[in-house]
Design an enzyme around this catalytic site. Structure first.
Site, PDB file in Angstrom:
ATOM      1  N   ASN A 188       0.816  -1.232   0.000  1.00 49.34           N
ATOM      2  CA  ASN A 188       0.000   0.000   0.000  1.00 49.34           C
ATOM      3  C   ASN A 188       0.843   1.271   0.000  1.00 49.34           C
ATOM      4  O   ASN A 188       0.320   2.361   0.186  1.00 49.34           O
ATOM      5  CB  ASN A 188      -0.968   0.012   1.200  1.00 49.34           C
ATOM      6  CG  ASN A 188      -0.234   0.169   2.523  1.00 49.34           C
ATOM      7  OD1 ASN A 188       0.983   0.328   2.551  1.00 49.34           O
ATOM      8  ND2 ASN A 188      -0.964   0.125   3.619  1.00 49.34           N
ATOM      9  N   LYS A 189       2.143   1.151  -0.229  1.00 46.40           N
ATOM     10  CA  LYS A 189       3.003   2.336  -0.165  1.00 46.40           C
ATOM     11  C   LYS A 189       3.017   3.095  -1.506  1.00 46.40           C
ATOM     12  O   LYS A 189       2.397   2.674  -2.465  1.00 46.40           O
ATOM     13  CB  LYS A 189       4.419   1.928   0.247  1.00 46.40           C
ATOM     14  CG  LYS A 189       4.485   1.379   1.687  1.00 46.40           C
ATOM     15  CD  LYS A 189       4.069   2.431   2.701  1.00 46.40           C
ATOM     16  CE  LYS A 189       4.329   2.030   4.144  1.00 46.40           C
ATOM     17  NZ  LYS A 189       3.494   0.932   4.642  1.00 46.40           N
TER      18      LYS A 189
END
Ligand SMILES: Cc1ncc(COP(=O)(O)O)c(C=O)c1O
Length: 390
Positions: A188-189
């Site tokens: 999710n970065k």
């Protein structure tokens, strides 16, 4: 509507680059990881980069290379993910937890100066560039920043930049300031390799130590061993290292993501700006404090705070949004409230007033490249409906 909190964008060259690695017959760490390291170092303006399998691994290696060991004390904010502090414990050192700024969730030069006075025996400081915005590393208007303050006391700095690629501060990229900077490429970065991380440093000795400890403390790369013409079995173990290397399959995804890093950042900025404009003026909703231009912000998170006069508790607000098909998250339940740290270090909420206020009301809204205009409009409309009589 069904709006996830985060969504990976692998619509560039990811599949092509991964397919090439699969066809090459060599899946683990080799030339593709080396290329990813080189390109990443160039993008953040750092001299040396070492790819690993998570930011947690990067933080562990970084702190180890800074010579933190049993009995040492390391300053770190409570408002962070457990990785920032657990790596201190991996090395037998002890975290000293700090409160943070109430608007930005960052530590400030004032907080650091006070902590250095109160804990003159601190060996290192972990700086978290929360949400994608840089903590004040550089001197500003003649006032010393975190770098100068720590340098004056001989305290080493480990930057946790899990949220902060690409982030700029004082005209430079995060990755070119402290002793060691660590990035995350978790799914999710701001860019991803599935799982992955990077250590960046200006110091050749730190780089050499990180590289050795990344792979069992072996004094050569596996790649070297399998490509050298002679004596390819031979290697030495110079320390009890770890197994933290990044495979080429993951690095291939990373190379494709790097190509679009600025485009991704801009799209996330568009989401954050939209929220900032369309959620302004709601009485019980505090928007994130900005210390930089949007263009210098990685815009990883957009965390809002429900203030004391909210008509609805935080968890009920999250559920009300979920009922409308909107997923959110919380960054973070602070470490002083986590059983291990609370009990081990006898931590009390009243010692972290700013962190407590943030934690009680905080909610992070969806931010990702494919979030559409009508979805942003729906999220803002839903929030207004829940929080106001509009
Ligand atoms: C502030 C912070 N530091 C470190 C990490 C650890 O990253 P990774 O999952 O790549 O180990 C995270 C992960 O979310 C994080 O938010």
């Amino acid at each position: 509507m069904n709006i996830p909190f985060a969504k990976v964008d692998c619509s560039g060259n990811e599949a092509e680059y991964v397919t090439k690695v699969l066809a090459s017959g060599w899946l683990t760490t080799a030339g593709v990881a080396a290329e990813f390291e080189k390109r990443f170092a160039d993008m953040v303006g750092g001299s040396f980069a070492c790819a690993v399998n998570s930011c947690t691994a990067a933080l562990h290696l970084g702190l180890e290379a800074l010579d933190v060991g049993p009995g040492d004390k390391v300053l770190v904010q409570s408002m962070t993910f457990t990785s920032s502090a657990e790596v201190i414990r991996y090395l037998g050192a002890d975290p000293i937890f700090l409160d943070c700024d109430p608007l930005t969730r960052l530590i400030t030069p004032e907080i650091v100066a006070h902590a250095l006075d109160t804990h003159p025996d601190a060996k290192a400081l972990v700086v978290v560039h929360f949400g994608g915005q840089a903590a004040c590393m550089a001197d500003v208007d003649g006032k010393p920043g975190i770098l100068s303050l720590c340098k004056a006391k001989g305290v080493k700095i480990l930057e946790d930049a899990a949220h902060a690629f690409p982030t700029r501060h004082a005209g430079k990229r995060i990755g070119s300031f402290g002793d060691v900077t660590c990035f995350s490429f978790y799914a999710n970065k701001t860019i991803t390799t599935g799982e992955g991380g990077m250590v960046v440093t200006e110091d050749k000795d730190i780089f050499t130590r990180v590289k050795t400890m990344r792979l069992h403390g072996i004094n050569r790369d596996i790649w070297d061993r399998f490509t050298a013409k002679k004596a390819n079995w031979e290697y030495d173990v110079v320390a009890p290292g770890y197994k933290y290397n990044m495979p080429d399959v993951n690095a291939a995804i990373g190379l494709a993501q790097l190509e679009r890093a600025e485009e991704f950042r801009q799209k996330r900025e568009d989401c954050c700006r939209y929220y900032h404009k369309h959620l302004a003026g709601i009485d019980c909703l505090e928007l994130p404090g900005l210390t930089c231009e949007w263009s210098d912000h990685a815009c990883h998170l957009y965390p809002v705070i429900l203030t004391e006069n909210t008509p609805i508790f935080r968890n009920d607000f999250i559920n009300a949004l979920a009922d409308k098909g909107i997923s959110t998250s919380v960054h973070y339940k602070p470490l002083h409230r986590m059983t291990y740290y609370r009990e081990h270090y006898g931590l009390k909420p009243e010692d972290f007033p700013n962190t407590e206020r943030i934690w009680k009301g905080t909610v992070s809204l969806p931010v990702y490249t494919e979030l559409k205009g009508e979805e942003l409009e729906y999220i803002c409309k839903s929030i207004r409906e829940i929080l106001t009589s509009e």
